[in-house]
Design an enzyme around this catalytic site. Structure first.
Site, PDB file in Angstrom:
ATOM      1  N   CYS A  75       0.220  -2.029   7.233  1.00  0.00           N
ATOM      2  CA  CYS A  75       1.401  -2.336   6.369  1.00  0.00           C
ATOM      3  C   CYS A  75       1.985  -3.624   6.835  1.00  0.00           C
ATOM      4  CB  CYS A  75       2.267  -1.126   6.389  1.00  0.00           C
ATOM      5  SG  CYS A  75       3.691  -1.460   5.521  1.00  0.00           S
ATOM      6  N   GLU A  76       2.326  -4.526   6.002  1.00  0.00           N
ATOM      7  CA  GLU A  76       3.089  -5.921   6.592  1.00  0.00           C
ATOM      8  C   GLU A  76       4.550  -5.400   6.593  1.00  0.00           C
ATOM      9  OE1 GLU A  76       3.818  -8.225   2.486  1.00  0.00           O
ATOM     10  OE2 GLU A  76       1.689  -8.399   3.408  1.00  0.00           O
ATOM     11  N   HIS A  77       4.912  -4.408   6.217  1.00  0.00           N
ATOM     12  CA  HIS A  77       6.542  -4.192   6.271  1.00  0.00           C
ATOM     13  C   HIS A  77       6.744  -3.301   7.826  1.00  0.00           C
ATOM     14  CE1 HIS A  77       6.292  -4.147   1.507  1.00  0.00           C
ATOM     15  NE2 HIS A  77       6.481  -5.366   2.147  1.00  0.00           N
ATOM     16  N   HIS A  78       6.061  -2.514   8.152  1.00  0.00           N
ATOM     17  CA  HIS A  78       6.244  -1.748   9.414  1.00  0.00           C
ATOM     18  C   HIS A  78       5.221  -1.848  10.293  1.00  0.00           C
ATOM     19  CE1 HIS A  78       8.100   0.478   5.847  1.00  0.00           C
ATOM     20  NE2 HIS A  78       9.185   0.189   6.739  1.00  0.00           N
ATOM     21  N   GLN A 116      -0.828  -2.615  -0.063  1.00  0.00           N
ATOM     22  CA  GLN A 116      -2.423  -2.011  -0.825  1.00  0.00           C
ATOM     23  C   GLN A 116      -2.345  -2.915  -1.987  1.00  0.00           C
ATOM     24  OE1 GLN A 116      -2.866   2.175  -0.835  1.00  0.00           O
ATOM     25  NE2 GLN A 116      -4.004   2.068  -2.578  1.00  0.00           N
ATOM     26  N   HIS A 144      -0.442   6.133   3.930  1.00  0.00           N
ATOM     27  CA  HIS A 144       0.331   5.413   4.539  1.00  0.00           C
ATOM     28  C   HIS A 144       0.995   5.889   5.512  1.00  0.00           C
ATOM     29  CE1 HIS A 144      -0.387   1.844   1.847  1.00  0.00           C
ATOM     30  NE2 HIS A 144      -0.877   2.686   0.946  1.00  0.00           N
ATOM     31  N   CYS A 146       3.496   4.547   7.307  1.00  0.00           N
ATOM     32  CA  CYS A 146       5.043   4.374   7.055  1.00  0.00           C
ATOM     33  C   CYS A 146       5.573   5.474   6.067  1.00  0.00           C
ATOM     34  CB  CYS A 146       4.909   2.919   6.479  1.00  0.00           C
ATOM     35  SG  CYS A 146       4.371   2.576   4.940  1.00  0.00           S
TER      36      CYS A 146
END
Length: 185
Positions: A75-78, A116, A144, A146
Site C-alpha cells: 500500500c502506497e499510503h502505509h 488496488q 489489506h 493497513c
C-alpha cells in the site's frame, strides 16, 4: 540502492525505540533494505521486457481467462502489504499472449507501491496495449494489512476492484460471462 536504504532502516529502528546495536537487529537494516528492493522490483521492469515477444498467432477470438493469479503488493499510503488474487481476461484479435506473461504483468505492477484501484487499471491497460484485444477485464480481490493490522482493524474485510475495457465494457453478456467464469470455481 541497498546502501541508500540501510541508514533509513537504522533510523526507523531508533525512531520506534529499539536499539539497532542489539544482537538480533544488527543486520536488520541490511535485510530490510534488501527485502524492500525485492518487494518493489517492478520499478526495474518494463512491459516490453516482460512480454519478450511472447505473442502468438491464433484464430481464437473467444475469451481467454487466467484466474486466481496470486499477488503481493505494498500500500502506497502505509507501506503495508496487501495480498490477493487477480483474474484477467481478454478477447484476442489475431494474437494470444503467452500464459505466464499474464501473471508476470500482474507481478510487475503489483511489485510497486500501489493502491488496488490503480493496480487493476494498470494491468488492464497493459494487457490491452500488448494484445490489441477486443476487450480486457481485470478483477482483483485483496486483503489489506493497513486495514487489518492498524486503523479500523477489520480482519475479514476484502476489497474487490474491476476494470472492464472494450467488449467487456460494451457488452453486458460478455461481462456477465467473465464474472460467472471467475466465480464458478
Amino acid at each position: 540502492m541497498n546502501d541508500e536504504l540501510e541508514p533509513h532502516y537504522h533510523a526507523i529502528l531508533k525512531g520506534v525505540g529499539e536499539n539497532p546495536q542489539r544482537e538480533g537487529l544488527l543486520d536488520t537494516p541490511k535485510r530490510a533494505a534488501k527485502a524492500m528492493q525485492f518487494l518493489c522490483h517492478g520499478y526495474q521492469q518494463t512491459l516490453d521486457e516482460i512480454v519478450n515477444g511472447a505473442l502468438f498467432e491464433s484464430d481464437n477470438d473467444e475469451m481467454v481467462i487466467v484466474r486466481d493469479i496470486e499477488l503481493y503488493s505494498l500500500c502506497e499510503h502505509h507501506l503495508l502489504p496487501f495480498i490477493g488474487k487477480a483474474h484477467v481476461a481478454y478477447m484476442p484479435t489475431g494474437k494470444v499472449l503467452g500464459l505466464s506473461k499474464v501473471a508476470r504483468i500482474v507481478d510487475m505492477y503489483a511489485r510497486r507501491l500501489q493502491i488496488q484501484e490503480n493496480l487493476t487499471r494498470q494491468i488492464a491497460e497493459a494487457i490491452a496495449e500488448v494484445t490489441h484485444a477486443a476487450g480486457v477485464a481485470v478483477v482483483i480481490e485483496a486483503k489489506h494489512m493497513c486495514m487489518m493490522m492498524r486503523g479500523v482493524q477489520k480482519q475479514n474485510s476484502q476489497m474487490c476492484t474491476s476494470v472492464m475495457l472494450g467488449a467487456f465494457r460494451d457488452s453486458q453478456n460478455t461481462r456477465q460471462e467473465f464474472l460467472q467464469l471467475i466465480r464458478g470455481h
